[in-house]
Design an enzyme around this catalytic site. Structure first.
Site, PDB file in Angstrom:
ATOM      1  CB  ALA A  36      -1.942   7.384  -3.821  1.00  0.00           C
ATOM      2  N   GLY A  75       0.847  -1.209   0.000  1.00  0.00           N
ATOM      3  CA  GLY A  75       0.000   0.000   0.000  1.00  0.00           C
ATOM      4  C   GLY A  75       0.867   1.238   0.000  1.00  0.00           C
ATOM      5  CG  ASN A  76      -0.182   4.656  -1.511  1.00  0.00           C
ATOM      6  OD1 ASN A  76      -0.887   5.475  -0.956  1.00  0.00           O
ATOM      7  ND2 ASN A  76      -0.571   4.025  -2.618  1.00  0.00           N
ATOM      8  CE1 TYR A  77       3.718   5.088   5.765  1.00  0.00           C
ATOM      9  CE2 TYR A  77       5.288   5.777   4.083  1.00  0.00           C
ATOM     10  CZ  TYR A  77       5.005   5.073   5.242  1.00  0.00           C
ATOM     11  OH  TYR A  77       5.969   4.356   5.867  1.00  0.00           O
TER      12      TYR A  77
END
Ligand code: CTP
Length: 397
Positions: A275, A208-210
């Protein structure tokens, strides 16, 4: 017109406070979300219990909750609101508002509010006529606030004259008229993607990402408050949105792509703010992967959602994307815009302090498909969302 609007209702110490309960009900019936902020004197006239039962939210009155010490942020409230109504507004509150005497939660919230503020005075006829009250009202108007003139009639003092708070139905009518003028996207369908995507490795792990989703959510809210019918396709985030927005939760890029494709068909505008993970694990392990020395996760590319939509975009549709860049920002963003067939791209630079993931602020440059650039200063994400809405308005087809 009021559906999904965030409204702060400020209540002060006047006998007309009893009408605020009815005003609250009317606003909620119209689909607005209401947050009550009441002055200490207001609580002498109507109980917070009545009001919170109507709004389904705790009433805010003090800067802190006495037993827990929890701070109530007037700044957050001020930013949350699409409108603030002070009804009833006493001579004392009007004077404090006009002169910035920030000694209670209502006044600090008023001073922090970015949204239009409506003031419905309620007082005895002589107090209303007094030159100081009139001068304060003029001052409030000169600051851009809207005064909902009191009606003439029978007053609680037994006298008759001008000073009676306008009836709740009339106040709601006033607001509806105000917002109907501001409904820049009435009848338009807007699709927004937001947040990260999670790409599963096994039942307990993912890539995943932030991304917090805050920017996309703020854009969805900003379009909704301009009368658009908004669908928000959201990756896993810790946020909520107003009931006026259709929210579809997804996890992976593939799921987001499928929903976006089906919704794009009927959308006038699509803002791709998510994102999206560019890659997903090639294999998904149905059982938890055990530790065994070094390991490699083979990744395969995910669909490019923005480009997929760009390929089928019709003449009357507007498609916009974001670009998060660290080097050669403008030329990379322009390449993305062309590759994905976007109408404009919102550029965030990782070099800018206070911008991007995790922050409440953002600093953007918008680049159009004609190569025109517009740069904005560092702003709160809600204000950035309003800038994006205003930019989209210029392109509206
Ligand atoms: N985007 C998308 N689907 C993807 C990747 C990105 O829809 N699989 C969208 C994003 O929502 C954003 C824009 O494309 O509006 C650009 O995203 P970004 O991650 O900056 O660009 P990428 O195309 O992924 O390029 P790179 O990561 O190589 O910079």
């Amino acid at each position: 017109m009021l559906k999904g609007k965030h409204i702060i209702l400020g209540i002060t110490g006047s006998i007309a406070a009893y009408k605020a309960a009815y005003l609250t009900r009317l606003l909620i019936k119209k689909g607005a979300e209401v947050q009550i902020v009441i002055t200490p004197a207001g609580k002498e006239f109507i109980t917070p219990v009545t009001l919170s039962a109507l709004t389904g939210k705790p009433v805010v009155s003090e800067f802190f909750t006495a037993n827990s010490g929890e701070w109530h942020s007037h700044v957050d409230l001020g930013l949350w609101a699409d409108a603030m109504i002070v009804a009833p507004a006493t001579a004392s509150t009007i004077a404090k508002m006009a002169n910035g005497v920030a000694d209670n939660m209502l006044i600090t919230t008023y001073l922090s509010a970015k949204a239009p503020v409506f003031v419905a005075p309620a007082m005895d006829l002589d107090m209303y006529k007094h030159p100081s009250t009139q001068a304060n009202l003029k001052k409030l108007q000169s600051y851009g606030n809207y005064i909902i003139e009191p009606a003439s009639g029978f007053l609680a003092s037994g006298l008759e004259g001008k000073g009676r708070m306008e009836e709740p139905e009339k106040i709601v009518e006033y607001l509806e008229q105000f917002f109907s003028k501001g409904a820049l996207f009435a009848g338009k369908r807007v699709m927004v993607t937001a947040g990260p995507t999670y790409e599963k490795i096994d039942p307990v792990r993912f890539i995943g990402n932030y991304s917090s989703g805050k920017m996309g959510y703020a854009i969805a809210e900003a379009f909704a408050s301009q009368g658009a019918e908004v669908t928000l396709i959201s990756g896993p985030v810790n946020l909520s949105c107003s009931s006026a927005i259709e929210r579809i939760d997804v996890k992976s890029a593939k799921e987001m792509c499928a929903v976006a494709m089906s919704k794009f068909e009927t959308s006038d505008i699509a803002i791709m703010c998510a994102a999206v993970a560019d890659y997903a694990p090639k294999e998904y392990s149905t059982s938890k992967i055990k530790r065994h020395g070094e390991m490699t996760v083979e990744l395969v590319p995910n669909p490019d959602i923005a480009a997929t939509l760009g390929a089928v975009k019709k003449e009357n549709q507007i498609l916009a994307g974001f670009a998060l860049e660290s080097d050669d920002e403008e030329s990379n963003a322009t390449l993305k815009l062309q590759k994905k067939n976007l109408d404009f791209i919102v550029l965030n630079s990782l070099a800018d302090k206070g911008a991007c993931f995790g922050y409440d602020t953002n600093k953007i440059t918008i680049i159009s498909k004609n190569g025109e650039k517009e740069s904005y200063p560092l702003k709160n994400k809600k204000e950035v969302a309003q800038d994006i809405v205003a930019y989209t308005l210029k392109l509206k087809k």
